[in-house]
Motif scaffolding. Structure first.
Motif, mmCIF file in Angstrom:
data_model
loop_
_atom_site.group_PDB
_atom_site.id
_atom_site.type_symbol
_atom_site.label_atom_id
_atom_site.label_comp_id
_atom_site.label_asym_id
_atom_site.label_seq_id
_atom_site.Cartn_x
_atom_site.Cartn_y
_atom_site.Cartn_z
ATOM 1 N N LEU A 104 0.622 -0.845 -0.298
ATOM 2 C CA LEU A 104 -0.253 -0.145 -0.069
ATOM 3 C C LEU A 104 0.663 1.558 -0.531
ATOM 4 O O LEU A 104 0.459 2.387 -0.562
ATOM 5 N N ASP A 105 2.074 1.235 0.946
ATOM 6 C CA ASP A 105 2.922 1.951 0.743
ATOM 7 C C ASP A 105 3.109 2.566 -0.213
ATOM 8 O O ASP A 105 4.384 3.847 -1.068
ATOM 9 N N SER A 106 3.652 1.371 -1.047
ATOM 10 C CA SER A 106 4.547 1.496 -2.589
ATOM 11 C C SER A 106 3.963 2.656 -3.614
ATOM 12 O O SER A 106 3.527 2.798 -3.880
ATOM 13 N N ALA A 107 2.329 2.178 -3.215
ATOM 14 C CA ALA A 107 1.393 2.334 -4.632
ATOM 15 C C ALA A 107 1.363 4.064 -4.016
ATOM 16 O O ALA A 107 1.178 5.334 -5.088
ATOM 17 N N THR A 108 1.232 4.266 -3.058
ATOM 18 C CA THR A 108 0.629 5.886 -2.489
ATOM 19 C C THR A 108 2.255 5.861 -2.742
ATOM 20 O O THR A 108 2.270 7.525 -3.221
ATOM 21 N N LEU A 109 3.170 6.573 -2.551
ATOM 22 C CA LEU A 109 4.330 7.083 -2.459
ATOM 23 C C LEU A 109 5.079 7.281 -4.325
ATOM 24 O O LEU A 109 4.750 8.301 -4.975
ATOM 25 N N VAL A 110 4.285 6.382 -4.726
ATOM 26 C CA VAL A 110 4.636 6.393 -6.902
ATOM 27 C C VAL A 110 3.459 7.511 -7.187
ATOM 28 O O VAL A 110 3.868 8.558 -7.916
ATOM 29 N N THR A 111 2.072 7.626 -6.206
ATOM 30 C CA THR A 111 1.247 8.524 -6.735
ATOM 31 C C THR A 111 1.646 9.608 -6.500
ATOM 32 O O THR A 111 1.730 10.712 -7.731
ATOM 33 N N THR A 112 2.181 10.109 -4.607
ATOM 34 C CA THR A 112 2.369 10.440 -4.555
ATOM 35 C C THR A 112 4.113 11.659 -5.441
ATOM 36 O O THR A 112 4.041 12.921 -5.483
ATOM 37 N N LEU A 113 5.146 10.898 -5.666
ATOM 38 C CA LEU A 113 5.582 11.329 -6.585
ATOM 39 C C LEU A 113 5.833 11.918 -7.671
ATOM 40 O O LEU A 113 5.931 12.709 -8.893
ATOM 41 N N TRP A 114 4.259 11.507 -8.759
ATOM 42 C CA TRP A 114 3.890 11.713 -9.466
ATOM 43 C C TRP A 114 3.059 13.152 -9.718
ATOM 44 O O TRP A 114 3.145 14.184 -10.532
ATOM 45 N N VAL A 115 2.128 13.513 -8.329
ATOM 46 C CA VAL A 115 1.985 14.512 -8.167
ATOM 47 C C VAL A 115 3.093 15.390 -7.792
ATOM 48 O O VAL A 115 2.946 16.983 -8.453
ATOM 49 N N ILE A 116 4.223 15.031 -7.443
ATOM 50 C CA ILE A 116 5.425 16.466 -7.623
ATOM 51 C C ILE A 116 5.942 16.441 -8.520
ATOM 52 O O ILE A 116 6.001 17.881 -8.615
ATOM 53 N N TYR A 117 5.734 15.324 -9.340
ATOM 54 C CA TYR A 117 6.402 15.722 -10.841
ATOM 55 C C TYR A 117 5.151 17.192 -10.942
ATOM 56 O O TYR A 117 6.097 17.480 -12.124
ATOM 57 N N MET A 118 4.072 16.725 -11.237
ATOM 58 C CA MET A 118 3.755 17.656 -11.911
ATOM 59 C C MET A 118 3.204 19.384 -11.105
ATOM 60 O O MET A 118 3.605 20.402 -12.388
ATOM 61 N N ILE A 119 3.292 19.546 -10.008
ATOM 62 C CA ILE A 119 3.850 20.323 -9.535
ATOM 63 C C ILE A 119 4.706 21.181 -9.656
ATOM 64 O O ILE A 119 5.387 22.579 -10.468
ATOM 65 N N ARG A 120 5.379 20.685 -10.131
ATOM 66 C CA ARG A 120 6.861 21.293 -10.004
ATOM 67 C C ARG A 120 7.563 21.367 -11.208
ATOM 68 O O ARG A 120 8.202 22.380 -12.028
ATOM 69 N N PHE A 121 6.833 20.579 -12.369
ATOM 70 C CA PHE A 121 7.566 20.349 -13.620
ATOM 71 C C PHE A 121 6.293 21.206 -15.273
ATOM 72 O O PHE A 121 6.089 22.267 -15.636
ATOM 73 N N LYS A 122 5.234 20.511 -15.081
ATOM 74 C CA LYS A 122 3.809 20.130 -15.910
ATOM 75 C C LYS A 122 3.022 21.926 -15.928
ATOM 76 O O LYS A 122 2.424 22.931 -16.803
ATOM 77 N N LEU A 123 2.507 21.732 -14.039
ATOM 78 C CA LEU A 123 1.674 23.046 -14.036
ATOM 79 C C LEU A 123 2.547 23.826 -12.858
ATOM 80 O O LEU A 123 1.690 24.261 -12.134
#
Length: 272
Positions: free
Chosen positions: A106-125
């Motif tokens: 469960l932590d693995s899945a949550t970490l992956v999605t959290t890292l994706w959110v960070i990527y979107m905030i830092r770069f795409k948006l």
């Protein structure tokens, strides 16, 4: 002729008129009532922890929908996401070396999605990121959590460094939402998707807290002894309670807003 007030509005107005001590008492009573209800309907308390992780994942899914559909990260705290990624990564490492189970998945899945959110905030948006509102210095939580972990950590047979890291992730999880609350304090207006996400965090934190509290109650305190000696068992329980109460105020205004049919949540001065 004025239409009659709905019961929920009457109760809300009554609560708002009460002094802080009465509000705190009502919050404690409500929490205890919820714990009694959960104890009656959930017999396997580990399911509460799984439910907490599932609700957290739902909250992250709401964020993903917001970022992909609305193409904006306004109102989101990058620092809260980074703190979340840190404690999840540390907990994931500790799970691999200390106790591999379903929580690791469960932590693995949550970490992956959290890292994706960070990527979107830092770069795409990045152009929509409200950096001036996200002004909570994360070292205000990183440093105290690390120092506390050096002195108060598990007394197990695992490597000393692993025990300190485990303590850091426990303390950091309890306060990782503070930057997000600061953003909402600064803006005073919380759009629906962000409000849904933070409310999901509040529910997840409560379920996690209930998981620990009910286990302690049912084991008649023996669980605290099983966690080790010294201050560590108490600090674990206090951390769970703290992270629940940090979001309690916001959850109250969220429920009030939803019941009142308001799509945009407006926070009064001093809230959260």
């Amino acid at each position: 002729m004025r239409p009659p007030k709905r019961p929920i509005h009457t109760v809300t107005l009554w609560i708002r008129r009460q002094p802080p001590k009465v509000k705190a008492f009502l919050a404690v009573v409500s929490g205890m009532a919820a714990l009694v209800l959960l104890r009656a309907i959930v017999h396997e308390h580990d399911n509460l922890f799984v439910a907490a992780e599932a609700v957290h994942s739902i909250g992250i899914s709401v964020l993903i929908y917001k970022l992909m559909k609305e193409k904006t990260c306004a109102g989101l705290s990058l620092k809260s996401q980074e703190l979340t990624a840190i404690f999840l990564a540390v907990r994931l490492y500790c799970s691999f070396v200390m106790e591999y189970d379903i929580h690791t998945l469960l932590d693995s899945a949550t970490l992956v999605t959290t890292l994706w959110v960070i990527y979107m905030i830092r770069f795409k948006l990045k152009s929509t990121y409200m950096e001036d509102k996200d002004n909570f210095a994360i070292y205000y939580v990183l440093v105290p959590c690390t120092v506390l972990a050096l002195f108060v950590h598990p007394s197990t047979s695992h490597h000393y460094l692993n025990r300190i890291l485990w303590a850091i992730c426990v303390y950091l999880e309890a306060v990782s939402v503070l930057p997000q609350l600061r953003v909402m304090q600064n803006t005073k207006i919380v759009e629906p998707f962000t409000a849904h996400y933070v409310f999901a965090l509040g529910v997840a934190r409560f379920l996690s807290c209930a998981h620990w509290v009910l286990q302690v109650v049912d084991s008649r305190g023996h669980l605290l002894t099983a966690l080790g000696y010294g201050l560590w068992p108490s600090c674990v329980l206090i951390s769970e309670i703290v992270q629940t109460f940090i979001l309690a105020d916001f959850c109250y205004y969220y429920v009030k807003s939803v019941v009142g049919g308001q799509l945009v949540l407006r926070l009064p001065s001093g809230a959260v």
